[in-house]
Design an enzyme around this catalytic site. Structure first.
Site, short mmCIF file in Angstrom:
data_model
loop_
_atom_site.label_atom_id
_atom_site.label_comp_id
_atom_site.label_asym_id
_atom_site.label_seq_id
_atom_site.Cartn_x
_atom_site.Cartn_y
_atom_site.Cartn_z
CE LYS A 84 -3.57 2.34 2.63
NZ LYS A 84 -4.52 2.33 3.73
CD GLU A 100 9.17 -5.65 7.31
OE1 GLU A 100 8.92 -4.60 6.67
OE2 GLU A 100 8.92 -5.78 8.52
N GLY A 105 -4.95 -1.73 4.70
CA GLY A 105 -4.14 -2.85 4.21
C GLY A 105 -4.78 -4.20 4.53
NE ARG A 106 -6.62 -3.60 10.68
CZ ARG A 106 -5.97 -2.46 10.80
NH1 ARG A 106 -4.79 -2.31 10.24
NH2 ARG A 106 -6.49 -1.45 11.49
CD GLU A 147 -2.07 -4.26 11.30
OE1 GLU A 147 -0.86 -4.56 11.43
OE2 GLU A 147 -2.61 -4.12 10.20
CG HIS A 153 -4.92 -35.69 16.36
ND1 HIS A 153 -5.14 -36.92 16.91
CD2 HIS A 153 -5.91 -35.51 15.45
CE1 HIS A 153 -6.21 -37.48 16.34
NE2 HIS A 153 -6.68 -36.63 15.45
CE LYS A 198 5.66 -0.94 10.13
NZ LYS A 198 4.75 -0.31 9.19
O1 F6P Z 1 3.10 -2.67 9.81
C1 F6P Z 1 1.80 -3.08 9.65
C2 F6P Z 1 1.30 -2.80 8.27
O2 F6P Z 1 1.23 -1.43 8.05
C3 F6P Z 1 -0.04 -3.46 8.00
O3 F6P Z 1 -1.11 -2.70 8.45
C4 F6P Z 1 0.00 -3.63 6.53
O4 F6P Z 1 -0.95 -4.58 6.09
C5 F6P Z 1 1.43 -4.09 6.34
O5 F6P Z 1 2.17 -3.35 7.29
C6 F6P Z 1 2.00 -3.90 4.97
O6 F6P Z 1 1.94 -2.57 4.56
P1 F6P Z 1 2.15 -2.16 3.05
O7 F6P Z 1 1.06 -2.78 2.25
O8 F6P Z 1 2.09 -0.67 3.03
O9 F6P Z 1 3.48 -2.67 2.61
#
Ligand code: F6P
Length: 561
Positions: A216, A222, A279-280, A365, A396, A524
Site C-alpha cells: 500500500k 521488508e 491494508g488488512r 490489528e 491432535h 519499526k
Molecule cells: O506494519 C503493519 C502494516 O502497516 C499493515 O497494516 C499492513 O498490512 C502491512 O504493514 C503492509 O503494509 P504495506 O502494504 O504498506 O506494505
C-alpha cells in the site's frame, strides 16, 4: 518523574452505561449456567439460536446465552449506535478519524449500480476501471499472451508483500485452489529473512516468473528489500538489463505511484488502490492480483459478489438476525464479562487453513487498542487474542486445553458440507469430528458417565478409581458452528466479509477506531536506528542494558571468526 503514557487521566465511562451495567448484573446472576441445562430446558434451542443466510448456517446455540442475554447484548449494540456507525462507514464518511480517512473496502465489492462518494467524488468508476485493468492483465497472463523477455509465457507468479499485502491474497489462493489455473503456480514471499526469498528463487526461472510487488505504502522495509533482491536475481539471471525486460516481469500494486516509479516499475504496470482501503481489508482490491491470476477474474468477481451479499445482509437485517452482529456481541459477552482472553478459529476444511492467520491480522490489528475514539483510556478489555489452525490437526495438538484446561476459550468451528475432493469417506470422518468436538465441548462428561464408559469398555472400576478425576470433562465450552454448503468463491466472499463486519461491530461497541494501527510504528522506528548500530563499529551507549547486551552479543558473533 516519567511523563504519563496516556495524556489524559480521564477514563472511558462505558462500563457505567445502562446497557453495560444491565449485562454485568445479568452475568452475575447467570454465570454458572451450564449449556446442557439450557438445551434440556428448551428443545427448540437450535431453532432459536441459529440463522441461515444463503448457503451458510450459523448455529450459536452452543453458547452460554439465553434469549435475555442476547436481548441485553443487542441493547448494548444499540446503545453504541452500531447501525448509525455502519451507515456512516458504507456512506464513505471519514470514520478513521486518526488518519482522516474513509473506510470503504465495501466499495471494492459494490456490485450494485449505487455510487459511493468520498470527498464528493464517486469512487465507483475508478474501482471498476482498476478491476477491468486487472482482468485484462490477468487474462493475458493466464492465456499465455503475456510473454517474458525470452519469449516464454509465465508459469510462476510471486507476490512480494507483507501483512495485508500478503495474508489476504495468500489465504484466498489457498481457499480457492480447486479453481486454480492448471499451468500457473503462485508463491508468496513476505519475510525479510533472506531464507524465505532464497528458497523461493531457487525454484524459479527468471524467464517465466512474474513478480507482483504489493505494498500500500511502497515504503515497507521488508517488501522493498525482498523486491530489490528479486530484481537483482532477475537481472543477474537474464544477463541483460533493459527497462523492457523488467516491465515484462515486475508489476506493482500500490497507492504510491511515485515510489513505484522510483523502484523502476513502469507506471503502466501499476495497479492502483486508495487510502480509504486499509491494508488488512485490501484483498478485494488489486492487492488480490495474484489471486485474480490464479483463479481468474470470473471467480474473483464471484467472491466480490458473495462479500457484497454479506454487506447487504449486514446493512439490512435487524440486529437480532444479523450474523456479524450476533458473532460480535457473543465475543463481547465472553471477553468483557467472562474474561476470555482468546478465541480460536478452527476450520474443518483444508482449503481454509490460512484463515486463522488472516483473521489474526484482521482482528488484532483492528481492535488491539486501549485508547478509545475520544482519546480516553479504556477500562475494559478490547480485542481478544485470535488464533487457530485446521481443526482436525488441532484436535491432535491443542484441543486438550480446550476440553480440560483452566481457560474459557470460545471457538468458531467452520466446516463445509460438500468437499472439492472425491474422497467421500474422508469428508464424513472430517464432518463427524467437527460435530463431535462441538458436542463434547458443550456436554462434557460427568463422573457417572465416565464410570459407565469405563465399565462398558471392560475396565475393572476399582482399578480405575484414581484415573476417574482425569477423565471428567466439565464441558460448557462455547462454540459457534459456521457451516457452508461448499467452499465456492461466493461462499468465501461471504465468510470473509462476515468476519470483517464482526470486527467492525466490536470496534464500535468498544468505541475504538478499528482502522488505524499506530501500535506497529514504534518497533519499526527503533529497528531503523538499531540497523545502523548493527552496521557501525562504534561503541553502543544508548538503549537499556538488555537491548544493549543483545545487540553487542549479536555484533560479536556476526563478525566472521
Ligand atoms: O506494519 C503493519 C502494516 O502497516 C499493515 O497494516 C499492513 O498490512 C502491512 O504493514 C503492509 O503494509 P504495506 O502494504 O504498506 O506494505
Amino acid at each position: 518523574m516519567r511523563p504519563a503514557r496516556v495524556i489524559l487521566n480521564a477514563k472511558s465511562s462505558l462500563i457505567n452505561t445502562p446497557a453495560w451495567v444491565a449485562l454485568q448484573e445479568h452475568y452475575n446472576k447467570t454465570k454458572k449456567v451450564h449449556m446442557l441445562d439450557l438445551f434440556e430446558e428448551d428443545p427448540q434451542r437450535f431453532e432459536n439460536f441459529s440463522i441461515e443466510f444463503k448457503s451458510m448456517l450459523l448455529d450459536y446455540s452452543k453458547n452460554r446465552v439465553t434469549k435475555k442475554t442476547m436481548k441485553l447484548l443487542f441493547d448494548l449494540a444499540k446503545q453504541a449506535n452500531v447501525e448509525e456507525w455502519r451507515d456512516r462507514m458504507f456512506a464513505g464518511e471519514k470514520i478513521n478519524t486518526t488518519e482522516g480517512r474513509a473506510v470503504l473496502h465495501t466499495a471494492l465489492r459494490n456490485r450494485s449500480d449505487k455510487p459511493i462518494f468520498v470527498d464528493d467524488e464517486n469512487v465507483m468508476p475508478k474501482v471498476n476501471a482498476e478491476l477491468e485493468k486487472a482482468r485484462i492483465f490477468s487474462e493475458k497472463v493466464r492465456s499465455g499472451q503475456w510473454i517474458g523477455y525470452a519469449g516464454l509465457p509465465i508459469t510462476d507468479v510471486v507476490n512480494i508483500g507483507i501483512g495485508g499485502s500478503d495474508l489476504g491474497p495468500n489465504m484466498v489462493c489457498r481457499a480457492l485452489s480447486p479453481y486454480k489455473h492448471n499451468n500457473i503456480r503462485v508463491h508468496f514471499v513476505s519475510n525479510v529473512d533472506g531464507s524465505h526469498i532464497e528458497q523461493m528463487l531457487g525454484k524459479l526461472r527468471p524467464e517465466t516468473t512474474l513478480f507482483i510487488v504489493a505494498s500500500k505504502t511502497f515504503t515497507t522495509q521488508e517488501t522493498i528489500t525482498n523486491a530489490n533482491t528479486a530484481k537483482n536475481w532477475f537481472m543477474s539471471g537474464t544477463g541483460r538489463v533493459t527497462e523492457d525486460d523488467i516491465s515484462k516481469h515486475f508489476v506493482a500494486v500500490s497507492t504510491n505511484a511515485k515510489k513505484v516509479a522510483e523502484f523502476g516499475i513502469d507506471p503502466e504496470n501499476m495497479f492502483e488502490f486508495w487510502d480509504w482501503v486499509g491494508g488488512r481489508y485490501s484483498l478485494w482490491s488489486t492487492v488480490g492480483l495474484a489471486s485474480i491470476i490464479y483463479v481468474g477474474m470470473a471467480n474473483f468477481k464471484k467472491m466480490l459478489e458473495g462479500a457484497h451479499e454479506m454487506d447487504a445482509h449486514f446493512q439490512e437485517a435487524p440486529l437480532e438476525e444479523n450474523i456479524p452482529v450476533i458473532l460480535a456481541m457473543l465475543g463481547v459477552w465472553y471477553g468483557n464479562f467472562y474474561g476470555a482472553e482468546s478465541s480460536a478459529v478452527l476450520p474443518y476444511d483444508h482449503y481454509l487453513r490460512l484463515l486463522p492467520a488472516y483473521l489474526e491480522q484482521a482482528d488484532m490489528e483492528s481492535n488491539g487498542k486501549s485508547v478509545d475514539r475520544e482519546g480516553l483510556q479504556t477500562t475494559y478489555t478490547t480485542g481478544k487474542v485470535i488464533w487457530g489452525a485446521e481443526g482436525i490437526n488441532g484436535q491432535h495438538a491443542f484441543y486438550q486445553l480446550l476440553h480440560q484446561g483452566t481457560r474459557l476459550i470460545p471457538t468458531d468451528f467452520i466446516a463445509s458440507v460438500q468437499s472439492h475432493n472425491e474422497h467421500e469417506h474422508h469428508s464424513d470422518i472430517l464432518a463427524s469430528n467437527f460435530l463431535a468436538q462441538t458436542e463434547a465441548l458443550m456436554r462434557g462428561r460427568n463422573i457417572d458417565e465416565t464410570r459407565e464408559q469405563l465399565k462398558n469398555s471392560g475396565v475393572e472400576l476399582h482399578k480405575a478409581e484414581n484415573r476417574l478425576p482425569h477423565m471428567i470433562f466439565e464441558g460448557n465450552q462455547p462454540s459457534n458452528s459456521i457451516v457452508i454448503k461448499k467452499l465456492t468463491p461466493r461462499a468465501l466472499g461471504r465468510l470473509i466479509a462476515m468476519y470483517e463486519h464482526k470486527i467492525f461491530v466490536q470496534g464500535i461497541v468498544w468505541n475504538l477506531n478499528s482502522y488505524d494501527q499506530w501500535g506497529v510504528e514504534l518497533g519499526k522506528n527503533l529497528a531503523k536506528n538499531i540497523l545502523e548500530e548493527l552496521d557501525s563499529g562504534d561503541d553502543i551507549h544508548s538503549h537499556d542494558s538488555s537491548t544493549k547486551g543483545l545487540l553487542n552479543w549479536y555484533r560479536k558473533y556476526k563478525k566472521p571468526s
